[in-house]
Design a protein around this motif. Sequence first.
Motif, mmCIF file in Angstrom:
data_model
loop_
_atom_site.group_PDB
_atom_site.id
_atom_site.type_symbol
_atom_site.label_atom_id
_atom_site.label_comp_id
_atom_site.label_asym_id
_atom_site.label_seq_id
_atom_site.Cartn_x
_atom_site.Cartn_y
_atom_site.Cartn_z
ATOM 1 N N TYR A 162 0.782 -1.268 -0.046
ATOM 2 C CA TYR A 162 0.028 0.007 0.152
ATOM 3 C C TYR A 162 0.966 1.311 -0.111
ATOM 4 C CZ TYR A 162 -4.124 -2.798 1.023
ATOM 5 O OH TYR A 162 -5.099 -3.615 0.840
ATOM 6 N N LYS A 167 -2.192 4.464 3.876
ATOM 7 C CA LYS A 167 -1.833 4.279 5.205
ATOM 8 C C LYS A 167 -2.264 5.605 6.166
ATOM 9 C CE LYS A 167 2.213 1.472 4.019
ATOM 10 N NZ LYS A 167 3.670 1.252 4.135
ATOM 11 N N THR A 170 -5.702 5.324 6.823
ATOM 12 C CA THR A 170 -6.308 4.473 7.898
ATOM 13 C C THR A 170 -5.840 4.862 9.108
ATOM 14 O OG1 THR A 170 -4.290 3.226 7.842
ATOM 15 C CG2 THR A 170 -5.873 2.238 6.457
ATOM 16 N N THR A 200 -3.100 -4.217 8.223
ATOM 17 C CA THR A 200 -2.493 -3.253 7.660
ATOM 18 C C THR A 200 -2.579 -1.932 8.574
ATOM 19 O OG1 THR A 200 -3.247 -4.149 5.368
ATOM 20 C CG2 THR A 200 -2.781 -1.708 5.634
ATOM 21 N N CYS A 201 -3.715 -1.869 9.049
ATOM 22 C CA CYS A 201 -4.095 -0.531 9.999
ATOM 23 C C CYS A 201 -2.937 -0.873 11.008
ATOM 24 C CB CYS A 201 -5.507 -0.581 10.680
ATOM 25 S SG CYS A 201 -6.789 -0.736 9.003
ATOM 26 N N SER A 203 -0.370 -2.179 11.522
ATOM 27 C CA SER A 203 1.174 -1.956 10.926
ATOM 28 C C SER A 203 1.388 -0.567 10.540
ATOM 29 C CB SER A 203 1.513 -2.776 9.745
ATOM 30 O OG SER A 203 2.753 -2.477 9.249
ATOM 31 N N ALA A 204 0.547 0.004 9.909
ATOM 32 C CA ALA A 204 0.704 1.673 9.591
ATOM 33 C C ALA A 204 0.813 2.443 11.009
ATOM 34 C CB ALA A 204 -0.583 2.206 9.020
ATOM 35 N N HIS A 207 4.100 1.922 12.598
ATOM 36 C CA HIS A 207 5.184 2.431 11.670
ATOM 37 C C HIS A 207 5.397 3.864 11.940
ATOM 38 C CE1 HIS A 207 8.010 3.483 8.332
ATOM 39 N NE2 HIS A 207 6.919 4.150 7.692
ATOM 40 N N LEU A 468 5.019 9.541 7.698
ATOM 41 C CA LEU A 468 5.249 7.978 7.233
ATOM 42 C C LEU A 468 6.148 8.173 6.148
ATOM 43 C CD1 LEU A 468 1.485 6.929 6.863
ATOM 44 C CD2 LEU A 468 3.228 6.072 8.550
#
Length: 476
Positions: A162, A167, A170, A200-201, A203-204, A207, A468
Amino acid sequence: MKREQILKACQEDPESIVALIAHLEENVQRLEARVKTLEDQLNKNSRNSSKPPSSDGFKKPNPKSLREKGKRSVGGQKGHPGHTLSMTDKPDHVVVHQLNTCTCGQGLMDSPVIRSERRQVWDIPPLKMEVTEHQAEIKCCSACGSVNKASFPEEVTAPVQYGARVKSMTIYLNQYQLLPYDRIQELFHDMFGHGLGQATCVSANHHLYNQLETIEADIIERIEENDVVHFDETSMRVKGKNHWLHVASTDQYTHYTVHEKRGRIGMDEASILPTFSGTAVHDAWKPYWGYSCHHALCNAHHLRELTFVYEQGNQKWAKEMIDLILEIKQSVDNKRGTTETLDADEIAVFSRRYDQIIKVGLVEEAGLNPPEQVTPKKRGRVKQSKAKNLLDRLQTHRLEVLSFMCDFRIPFDNNKAERDVRMTKVQQKISGTFRSEQGAKTFCRIRGFISTIKKHSLSVMKGIEAALEGKPFLPL
Protein backbone atom coordinates in the motif's frame (compact mmCIF):
# COMPACT_ATOMS: atom_id res chain seq x y z
CA MET A 1 -36.47 -3.48 74.97
CA LYS A 2 -40.16 -3.40 75.71
CA ARG A 3 -41.84 -0.51 77.52
CA GLU A 4 -42.07 -2.40 80.81
CA GLN A 5 -38.38 -3.31 80.69
CA ILE A 6 -37.41 0.31 80.05
CA LEU A 7 -39.51 1.56 83.01
CA LYS A 8 -38.05 -1.09 85.28
CA ALA A 9 -34.50 -0.24 84.19
CA CYS A 10 -35.15 3.46 84.88
CA GLN A 11 -36.05 2.62 88.49
CA GLU A 12 -33.45 -0.05 89.19
CA ASP A 13 -30.47 0.88 86.92
CA PRO A 14 -30.75 4.45 85.55
CA GLU A 15 -27.10 4.41 84.42
CA SER A 16 -27.88 1.69 81.90
CA ILE A 17 -30.54 3.92 80.34
CA VAL A 18 -28.05 6.80 80.13
CA ALA A 19 -25.57 4.50 78.39
CA LEU A 20 -28.28 3.24 76.05
CA ILE A 21 -29.32 6.76 75.09
CA ALA A 22 -25.69 7.74 74.48
CA HIS A 23 -25.25 4.66 72.28
CA LEU A 24 -28.40 5.49 70.32
CA GLU A 25 -27.31 9.10 69.85
CA GLU A 26 -23.96 7.92 68.52
CA ASN A 27 -25.71 5.60 66.07
CA VAL A 28 -28.07 8.37 64.94
CA GLN A 29 -25.13 10.72 64.31
CA ARG A 30 -23.30 8.01 62.37
CA LEU A 31 -26.35 7.20 60.25
CA GLU A 32 -27.10 10.89 59.63
CA ALA A 33 -23.53 11.39 58.44
CA ARG A 34 -23.84 8.37 56.17
CA VAL A 35 -27.16 9.59 54.75
CA LYS A 36 -25.62 13.03 54.13
CA THR A 37 -22.68 11.43 52.31
CA LEU A 38 -24.98 9.34 50.12
CA GLU A 39 -27.23 12.32 49.38
CA ASP A 40 -24.18 14.36 48.37
CA GLN A 41 -23.11 11.59 45.98
CA LEU A 42 -26.56 11.43 44.42
CA ASN A 43 -26.78 15.21 44.06
CA LYS A 44 -23.44 15.57 42.31
CA ASN A 45 -23.51 16.11 38.55
CA SER A 46 -21.39 17.64 35.82
CA ARG A 47 -22.46 21.18 36.79
CA ASN A 48 -21.49 21.13 40.46
CA SER A 49 -18.57 18.69 40.48
CA SER A 50 -15.83 17.25 38.29
CA LYS A 51 -18.03 14.39 37.10
CA PRO A 52 -18.24 14.15 33.28
CA PRO A 53 -21.54 14.99 31.53
CA SER A 54 -21.84 11.37 30.42
CA SER A 55 -22.36 10.34 34.05
CA ASP A 56 -25.53 12.45 34.36
CA GLY A 57 -27.61 9.80 32.60
CA PHE A 58 -31.29 10.65 32.16
CA LYS A 59 -31.18 13.08 35.11
CA LYS A 60 -29.14 15.62 33.21
CA PRO A 61 -29.35 18.99 34.99
CA ASN A 62 -30.74 22.01 33.22
CA PRO A 63 -27.97 24.11 31.66
CA LYS A 64 -26.93 26.92 33.96
CA SER A 65 -23.80 28.84 33.06
CA LEU A 66 -21.81 30.58 35.77
CA ARG A 67 -20.96 33.34 33.31
CA GLU A 68 -22.92 36.55 33.22
CA LYS A 69 -25.29 36.93 30.29
CA GLY A 70 -23.62 38.76 27.42
CA LYS A 71 -25.00 41.52 25.25
CA ARG A 72 -24.43 39.73 21.96
CA SER A 73 -27.12 37.67 20.29
CA VAL A 74 -26.73 33.95 19.60
CA GLY A 75 -25.08 32.92 16.32
CA GLY A 76 -22.58 34.50 13.95
CA GLN A 77 -21.59 38.05 14.82
CA LYS A 78 -21.43 41.07 12.54
CA GLY A 79 -18.40 40.86 10.25
CA HIS A 80 -18.17 37.06 10.51
CA PRO A 81 -16.97 35.78 7.07
CA GLY A 82 -19.26 32.75 7.10
CA HIS A 83 -18.88 29.52 5.13
CA THR A 84 -21.43 29.85 2.33
CA LEU A 85 -20.69 27.78 -0.79
CA SER A 86 -19.50 30.11 -3.54
CA MET A 87 -18.61 29.79 -7.22
CA THR A 88 -15.07 29.14 -8.38
CA ASP A 89 -13.43 30.77 -11.41
CA LYS A 90 -11.63 27.53 -12.31
CA PRO A 91 -14.10 24.62 -12.39
CA ASP A 92 -12.69 21.15 -13.07
CA HIS A 93 -15.31 20.39 -15.70
CA VAL A 94 -17.58 22.57 -17.85
CA VAL A 95 -20.76 21.10 -19.37
CA VAL A 96 -22.43 23.27 -22.02
CA HIS A 97 -26.18 22.76 -22.41
CA GLN A 98 -27.07 23.78 -25.98
CA LEU A 99 -30.30 25.43 -26.99
CA ASN A 100 -31.53 24.26 -30.41
CA THR A 101 -35.23 25.17 -30.54
CA CYS A 102 -37.30 28.21 -29.51
CA THR A 103 -40.47 27.77 -27.49
CA CYS A 104 -42.37 28.79 -30.66
CA GLY A 105 -40.82 25.96 -32.61
CA GLN A 106 -38.25 27.99 -34.60
CA GLY A 107 -34.76 26.43 -34.85
CA LEU A 108 -31.91 28.24 -33.09
CA MET A 109 -28.92 26.26 -34.38
CA ASP A 110 -27.51 29.21 -36.33
CA SER A 111 -28.40 31.92 -33.76
CA PRO A 112 -25.47 33.44 -31.81
CA VAL A 113 -25.20 32.89 -28.02
CA ILE A 114 -26.06 36.15 -26.24
CA ARG A 115 -24.83 35.02 -22.83
CA SER A 116 -24.73 31.96 -20.59
CA GLU A 117 -26.16 31.43 -17.13
CA ARG A 118 -23.80 29.60 -14.80
CA ARG A 119 -24.58 27.06 -12.11
CA GLN A 120 -21.95 25.00 -10.33
CA VAL A 121 -22.25 21.65 -8.55
CA TRP A 122 -19.61 20.71 -5.96
CA ASP A 123 -19.26 16.95 -5.65
CA ILE A 124 -16.73 14.20 -4.94
CA PRO A 125 -15.38 12.34 -7.98
CA PRO A 126 -15.85 8.56 -8.18
CA LEU A 127 -13.50 6.90 -5.70
CA LYS A 128 -11.33 3.96 -6.70
CA MET A 129 -8.00 2.48 -5.76
CA GLU A 130 -5.21 3.27 -8.21
CA VAL A 131 -2.42 0.78 -8.81
CA THR A 132 0.95 2.08 -9.96
CA GLU A 133 3.32 -0.57 -11.28
CA HIS A 134 7.04 0.08 -11.02
CA GLN A 135 9.19 -1.75 -13.57
CA ALA A 136 12.94 -1.80 -13.06
CA GLU A 137 14.81 -2.48 -16.27
CA ILE A 138 17.45 -5.18 -16.34
CA LYS A 139 20.21 -4.93 -18.91
CA CYS A 140 23.37 -6.83 -19.79
CA CYS A 141 26.55 -4.83 -20.39
CA SER A 142 28.04 -5.56 -23.82
CA ALA A 143 31.53 -4.65 -22.58
CA CYS A 144 31.89 -6.76 -19.43
CA GLY A 145 28.84 -8.99 -19.64
CA SER A 146 27.53 -8.07 -16.16
CA VAL A 147 23.78 -7.89 -15.58
CA ASN A 148 22.50 -4.56 -14.18
CA LYS A 149 19.11 -3.64 -12.71
CA ALA A 150 17.60 -0.20 -12.23
CA SER A 151 16.74 0.91 -8.70
CA PHE A 152 13.20 1.07 -7.39
CA PRO A 153 12.09 4.17 -5.48
CA GLU A 154 13.18 4.06 -1.84
CA GLU A 155 9.62 3.71 -0.55
CA VAL A 156 8.84 0.73 -2.85
CA THR A 157 10.17 -2.22 -0.86
CA ALA A 158 7.81 -5.15 -1.57
CA PRO A 159 6.32 -6.85 -4.65
CA VAL A 160 2.88 -5.57 -3.61
CA GLN A 161 2.23 -2.91 -0.98
CA TYR A 162 0.00 0.00 0.00
CA GLY A 163 1.08 3.57 -0.64
CA ALA A 164 1.51 6.40 1.86
CA ARG A 165 -1.95 7.87 1.21
CA VAL A 166 -3.76 4.61 2.05
CA LYS A 167 -1.73 4.23 5.25
CA SER A 168 -2.30 7.89 6.12
CA MET A 169 -6.05 7.49 5.71
CA THR A 170 -6.20 4.41 7.97
CA ILE A 171 -4.21 6.26 10.65
CA TYR A 172 -6.34 9.38 10.25
CA LEU A 173 -9.57 7.41 10.62
CA ASN A 174 -8.32 5.32 13.54
CA GLN A 175 -6.25 7.78 15.57
CA TYR A 176 -8.00 11.07 14.79
CA GLN A 177 -11.59 10.16 13.92
CA LEU A 178 -11.40 7.25 16.41
CA LEU A 179 -12.96 4.64 14.13
CA PRO A 180 -12.32 1.01 15.19
CA TYR A 181 -10.48 -1.24 12.76
CA ASP A 182 -13.68 -3.08 11.74
CA ARG A 183 -15.37 0.18 10.79
CA ILE A 184 -12.34 1.24 8.74
CA GLN A 185 -12.46 -2.04 6.84
CA GLU A 186 -16.16 -1.51 6.12
CA LEU A 187 -15.48 2.04 4.93
CA PHE A 188 -12.80 0.91 2.47
CA HIS A 189 -15.06 -1.83 1.17
CA ASP A 190 -18.06 0.49 0.69
CA MET A 191 -16.17 3.48 -0.74
CA PHE A 192 -13.41 1.82 -2.74
CA GLY A 193 -14.68 -1.73 -3.23
CA HIS A 194 -11.45 -2.97 -1.67
CA GLY A 195 -10.93 -5.41 1.20
CA LEU A 196 -8.43 -3.93 3.65
CA GLY A 197 -6.83 -6.19 6.25
CA GLN A 198 -6.78 -5.20 9.93
CA ALA A 199 -3.08 -6.02 10.08
CA THR A 200 -2.49 -3.19 7.58
CA CYS A 201 -4.04 -0.66 9.98
CA VAL A 202 -2.02 -1.96 12.93
CA SER A 203 1.20 -1.94 10.93
CA ALA A 204 0.62 1.63 9.72
CA ASN A 205 0.07 2.86 13.28
CA HIS A 206 3.20 1.11 14.51
CA HIS A 207 5.28 2.52 11.65
CA LEU A 208 4.12 6.07 12.39
CA TYR A 209 4.81 5.52 16.10
CA ASN A 210 8.46 4.77 15.29
CA GLN A 211 8.74 7.70 12.88
CA LEU A 212 7.50 10.14 15.55
CA GLU A 213 10.04 9.23 18.25
CA THR A 214 12.23 12.30 17.69
CA ILE A 215 9.18 14.53 17.18
CA GLU A 216 7.81 13.50 20.59
CA ALA A 217 11.13 14.38 22.21
CA ASP A 218 11.02 17.80 20.52
CA ILE A 219 7.44 18.37 21.73
CA ILE A 220 8.50 17.60 25.31
CA GLU A 221 11.43 20.01 25.03
CA ARG A 222 9.27 22.83 23.68
CA ILE A 223 6.62 22.32 26.36
CA GLU A 224 9.30 22.53 29.05
CA GLU A 225 10.42 25.89 27.64
CA ASN A 226 6.97 27.45 28.20
CA ASP A 227 6.24 29.75 31.13
CA VAL A 228 2.80 28.22 31.71
CA VAL A 229 1.81 24.58 31.13
CA HIS A 230 -1.51 22.85 31.84
CA PHE A 231 -1.46 19.39 33.44
CA ASP A 232 -4.23 16.85 33.97
CA GLU A 233 -4.78 13.11 34.27
CA THR A 234 -7.65 10.74 33.62
CA SER A 235 -8.31 7.02 33.77
CA MET A 236 -7.61 4.78 30.77
CA ARG A 237 -8.32 1.08 30.40
CA VAL A 238 -5.41 -1.06 29.18
CA LYS A 239 -5.77 -4.85 28.94
CA GLY A 240 -8.89 -4.60 31.09
CA LYS A 241 -7.05 -2.84 33.95
CA ASN A 242 -7.14 0.78 35.03
CA HIS A 243 -4.23 2.95 33.91
CA TRP A 244 -3.81 6.73 33.85
CA LEU A 245 -3.39 9.09 30.93
CA HIS A 246 -1.20 12.11 31.78
CA VAL A 247 -1.39 15.20 29.57
CA ALA A 248 0.74 18.35 29.36
CA SER A 249 -0.71 21.15 27.21
CA THR A 250 0.16 24.59 25.92
CA ASP A 251 -1.40 26.79 23.24
CA GLN A 252 0.78 25.10 20.61
CA TYR A 253 1.82 21.67 21.86
CA THR A 254 0.30 18.56 23.45
CA HIS A 255 1.99 15.56 25.03
CA TYR A 256 0.31 12.37 26.31
CA THR A 257 1.70 9.45 28.29
CA VAL A 258 0.01 6.42 29.84
CA HIS A 259 1.10 4.76 33.08
CA GLU A 260 -0.22 2.34 35.69
CA LYS A 261 0.09 5.03 38.37
CA ARG A 262 -1.80 8.29 38.67
CA GLY A 263 0.57 9.98 41.13
CA ARG A 264 4.25 10.89 41.34
CA ILE A 265 5.59 7.78 39.61
CA GLY A 266 3.37 8.30 36.57
CA MET A 267 4.11 12.03 36.48
CA ASP A 268 7.86 11.41 36.62
CA GLU A 269 7.53 8.94 33.75
CA ALA A 270 5.98 11.72 31.63
CA SER A 271 9.36 13.49 32.07
CA ILE A 272 8.11 17.11 32.03
CA LEU A 273 7.27 18.10 35.60
CA PRO A 274 10.57 16.91 37.19
CA THR A 275 12.54 19.57 35.26
CA PHE A 276 9.80 22.15 34.65
CA SER A 277 10.48 25.58 36.20
CA GLY A 278 7.48 27.61 35.01
CA THR A 279 3.90 27.67 36.33
CA ALA A 280 1.97 24.39 36.37
CA VAL A 281 -1.81 24.81 36.12
CA HIS A 282 -3.68 21.87 37.67
CA ASP A 283 -6.63 20.81 39.83
CA ALA A 284 -4.77 20.59 43.19
CA TRP A 285 -4.20 16.81 43.01
CA LYS A 286 -1.73 16.27 45.87
CA PRO A 287 1.27 14.83 43.93
CA TYR A 288 1.55 18.06 41.89
CA TRP A 289 2.63 19.96 45.00
CA GLY A 290 5.74 17.79 45.24
CA TYR A 291 7.35 19.56 42.28
CA SER A 292 9.41 22.71 42.79
CA CYS A 293 7.82 24.71 39.96
CA HIS A 294 5.24 27.46 40.54
CA HIS A 295 1.61 26.43 40.78
CA ALA A 296 -1.80 27.80 39.75
CA LEU A 297 -5.17 26.18 40.44
CA CYS A 298 -8.13 25.68 38.12
CA ASN A 299 -10.94 28.01 39.16
CA ALA A 300 -13.48 26.19 36.98
CA HIS A 301 -13.14 23.33 39.48
CA HIS A 302 -13.63 25.75 42.35
CA LEU A 303 -16.76 27.23 40.81
CA ARG A 304 -18.32 23.79 40.42
CA GLU A 305 -17.46 22.78 43.97
CA LEU A 306 -18.73 26.11 45.34
CA THR A 307 -21.98 25.60 43.41
CA PHE A 308 -22.43 22.23 45.12
CA VAL A 309 -21.74 23.68 48.59
CA TYR A 310 -24.19 26.52 47.98
CA GLU A 311 -27.02 24.49 46.41
CA GLN A 312 -26.74 21.27 48.43
CA GLY A 313 -25.23 22.60 51.67
CA ASN A 314 -27.14 25.92 51.74
CA GLN A 315 -23.97 27.79 52.73
CA LYS A 316 -24.18 31.45 51.72
CA TRP A 317 -20.44 32.07 51.78
CA ALA A 318 -20.06 29.81 48.75
CA LYS A 319 -22.34 32.04 46.65
CA GLU A 320 -20.39 35.12 47.76
CA MET A 321 -17.13 33.42 46.73
CA ILE A 322 -18.59 32.50 43.33
CA ASP A 323 -19.60 36.13 42.74
CA LEU A 324 -16.18 37.40 43.83
CA ILE A 325 -14.18 35.00 41.64
CA LEU A 326 -16.33 35.86 38.60
CA GLU A 327 -15.98 39.58 39.38
CA ILE A 328 -12.19 39.24 39.47
CA LYS A 329 -12.27 37.32 36.19
CA GLN A 330 -14.37 40.04 34.56
CA SER A 331 -11.95 42.72 35.75
CA VAL A 332 -9.03 40.74 34.32
CA ASP A 333 -10.82 40.24 30.99
CA ASN A 334 -11.56 43.96 30.75
CA LYS A 335 -7.89 44.92 31.21
CA ARG A 336 -6.30 42.10 29.26
CA GLY A 337 -4.30 43.45 26.34
CA THR A 338 -3.59 46.79 28.01
CA THR A 339 -1.61 45.58 31.03
CA GLU A 340 -0.16 42.37 32.47
CA THR A 341 -1.70 42.57 35.95
CA LEU A 342 -4.43 44.32 37.92
CA ASP A 343 -3.59 47.51 39.82
CA ALA A 344 -2.02 46.99 43.25
CA ASP A 345 -4.97 48.70 44.97
CA GLU A 346 -7.47 46.53 43.10
CA ILE A 347 -5.53 43.38 44.01
CA ALA A 348 -5.51 44.45 47.67
CA VAL A 349 -9.28 45.03 47.70
CA PHE A 350 -10.05 41.70 46.05
CA SER A 351 -7.66 39.90 48.42
CA ARG A 352 -9.29 41.41 51.53
CA ARG A 353 -12.75 40.43 50.30
CA TYR A 354 -11.48 36.92 49.56
CA ASP A 355 -10.02 36.54 53.07
CA GLN A 356 -13.20 37.87 54.67
CA ILE A 357 -15.37 35.35 52.82
CA ILE A 358 -13.06 32.53 53.97
CA LYS A 359 -13.46 33.67 57.60
CA VAL A 360 -17.24 33.81 57.29
CA GLY A 361 -17.22 30.41 55.60
CA LEU A 362 -15.21 28.80 58.41
CA VAL A 363 -17.65 30.14 61.00
CA GLU A 364 -20.68 29.03 58.96
CA GLU A 365 -19.22 25.59 58.35
CA ALA A 366 -18.35 25.13 62.05
CA GLY A 367 -21.96 25.92 62.95
CA LEU A 368 -23.34 23.37 60.51
CA ASN A 369 -20.75 20.65 61.14
CA PRO A 370 -19.19 21.04 64.61
CA PRO A 371 -15.85 19.20 64.88
CA GLU A 372 -17.01 17.20 67.90
CA GLN A 373 -19.76 15.59 65.81
CA VAL A 374 -17.25 14.08 63.40
CA THR A 375 -16.13 10.61 64.42
CA PRO A 376 -12.39 10.22 63.66
CA LYS A 377 -11.11 7.27 61.71
CA LYS A 378 -8.95 4.67 63.39
CA ARG A 379 -6.08 5.78 61.17
CA GLY A 380 -5.29 8.86 59.10
CA ARG A 381 -6.75 12.35 59.18
CA VAL A 382 -10.06 13.25 60.74
CA LYS A 383 -12.76 13.13 58.09
CA GLN A 384 -14.10 16.54 57.10
CA SER A 385 -17.07 17.73 55.08
CA LYS A 386 -16.68 18.67 51.41
CA ALA A 387 -17.21 22.32 52.33
CA LYS A 388 -14.45 22.25 54.97
CA ASN A 389 -12.00 20.61 52.59
CA LEU A 390 -12.75 23.28 49.99
CA LEU A 391 -12.35 26.09 52.55
CA ASP A 392 -9.00 24.68 53.66
CA ARG A 393 -7.78 24.53 50.07
CA LEU A 394 -8.94 28.06 49.26
CA GLN A 395 -7.25 29.35 52.42
CA THR A 396 -4.01 27.36 52.20
CA HIS A 397 -3.48 27.94 48.46
CA ARG A 398 -4.80 31.48 48.29
CA LEU A 399 -1.96 32.69 46.05
CA GLU A 400 -2.40 29.80 43.62
CA VAL A 401 -6.15 30.45 43.39
CA LEU A 402 -5.76 34.20 42.70
CA SER A 403 -2.57 34.07 40.64
CA PHE A 404 -4.52 34.79 37.44
CA MET A 405 -5.21 38.37 38.58
CA CYS A 406 -1.55 39.05 39.40
CA ASP A 407 -0.12 37.70 36.15
CA PHE A 408 -2.31 37.69 33.04
CA ARG A 409 -0.17 34.96 31.46
CA ILE A 410 -1.69 32.55 33.98
CA PRO A 411 -5.15 31.38 32.87
CA PHE A 412 -8.31 31.38 34.95
CA ASP A 413 -8.87 27.64 34.55
CA ASN A 414 -7.32 24.40 33.34
CA ASN A 415 -9.71 23.95 30.42
CA LYS A 416 -6.88 23.66 27.92
CA ALA A 417 -5.71 20.36 29.41
CA GLU A 418 -9.28 19.17 29.93
CA ARG A 419 -10.08 19.81 26.25
CA ASP A 420 -7.03 17.82 25.21
CA VAL A 421 -8.16 14.96 27.48
CA ARG A 422 -11.74 14.97 26.19
CA MET A 423 -11.20 13.10 22.91
CA THR A 424 -9.17 10.40 24.62
CA LYS A 425 -12.26 9.71 26.75
CA VAL A 426 -14.31 9.47 23.57
CA GLN A 427 -11.86 6.84 22.32
CA GLN A 428 -12.41 4.85 25.51
CA LYS A 429 -16.19 5.02 25.10
CA ILE A 430 -15.89 3.69 21.56
CA SER A 431 -13.28 0.97 22.04
CA GLY A 432 -13.53 0.28 25.77
CA THR A 433 -9.93 -0.75 26.36
CA PHE A 434 -6.55 -1.06 24.69
CA ARG A 435 -5.56 -4.66 24.07
CA SER A 436 -1.90 -4.00 24.83
CA GLU A 437 0.30 -1.43 26.55
CA GLN A 438 2.05 -0.82 23.22
CA GLY A 439 -1.30 0.04 21.65
CA ALA A 440 -1.92 2.63 24.37
CA LYS A 441 1.57 4.12 23.92
CA THR A 442 1.08 4.24 20.16
CA PHE A 443 -2.20 6.10 20.59
CA CYS A 444 -0.65 8.62 23.01
CA ARG A 445 2.32 9.48 20.78
CA ILE A 446 0.30 9.78 17.56
CA ARG A 447 -2.54 11.66 19.25
CA GLY A 448 -0.09 14.15 20.78
CA PHE A 449 1.37 14.79 17.32
CA ILE A 450 -2.11 15.21 15.79
CA SER A 451 -3.20 17.59 18.57
CA THR A 452 -0.07 19.68 18.02
CA ILE A 453 -0.75 19.88 14.28
CA LYS A 454 -4.35 20.95 14.89
CA LYS A 455 -3.24 23.69 17.29
CA HIS A 456 -1.26 25.16 14.39
CA SER A 457 -4.27 24.91 11.99
CA LEU A 458 -2.38 22.51 9.71
CA SER A 459 -3.68 19.52 7.75
CA VAL A 460 -3.67 16.34 9.80
CA MET A 461 -3.62 14.13 6.70
CA LYS A 462 -0.60 15.93 5.21
CA GLY A 463 1.23 15.79 8.54
CA ILE A 464 0.66 12.04 8.87
CA GLU A 465 1.67 11.40 5.26
CA ALA A 466 4.88 13.41 5.62
CA ALA A 467 5.80 11.50 8.79
CA LEU A 468 5.20 8.13 7.10
CA GLU A 469 7.51 9.18 4.28
CA GLY A 470 10.28 9.90 6.80
CA LYS A 471 9.83 13.68 6.69
CA PRO A 472 7.93 14.49 9.90
CA PHE A 473 7.65 18.18 10.65
CA LEU A 474 7.07 19.99 13.92
CA PRO A 475 5.36 23.39 13.67
CA LEU A 476 7.36 26.28 15.11
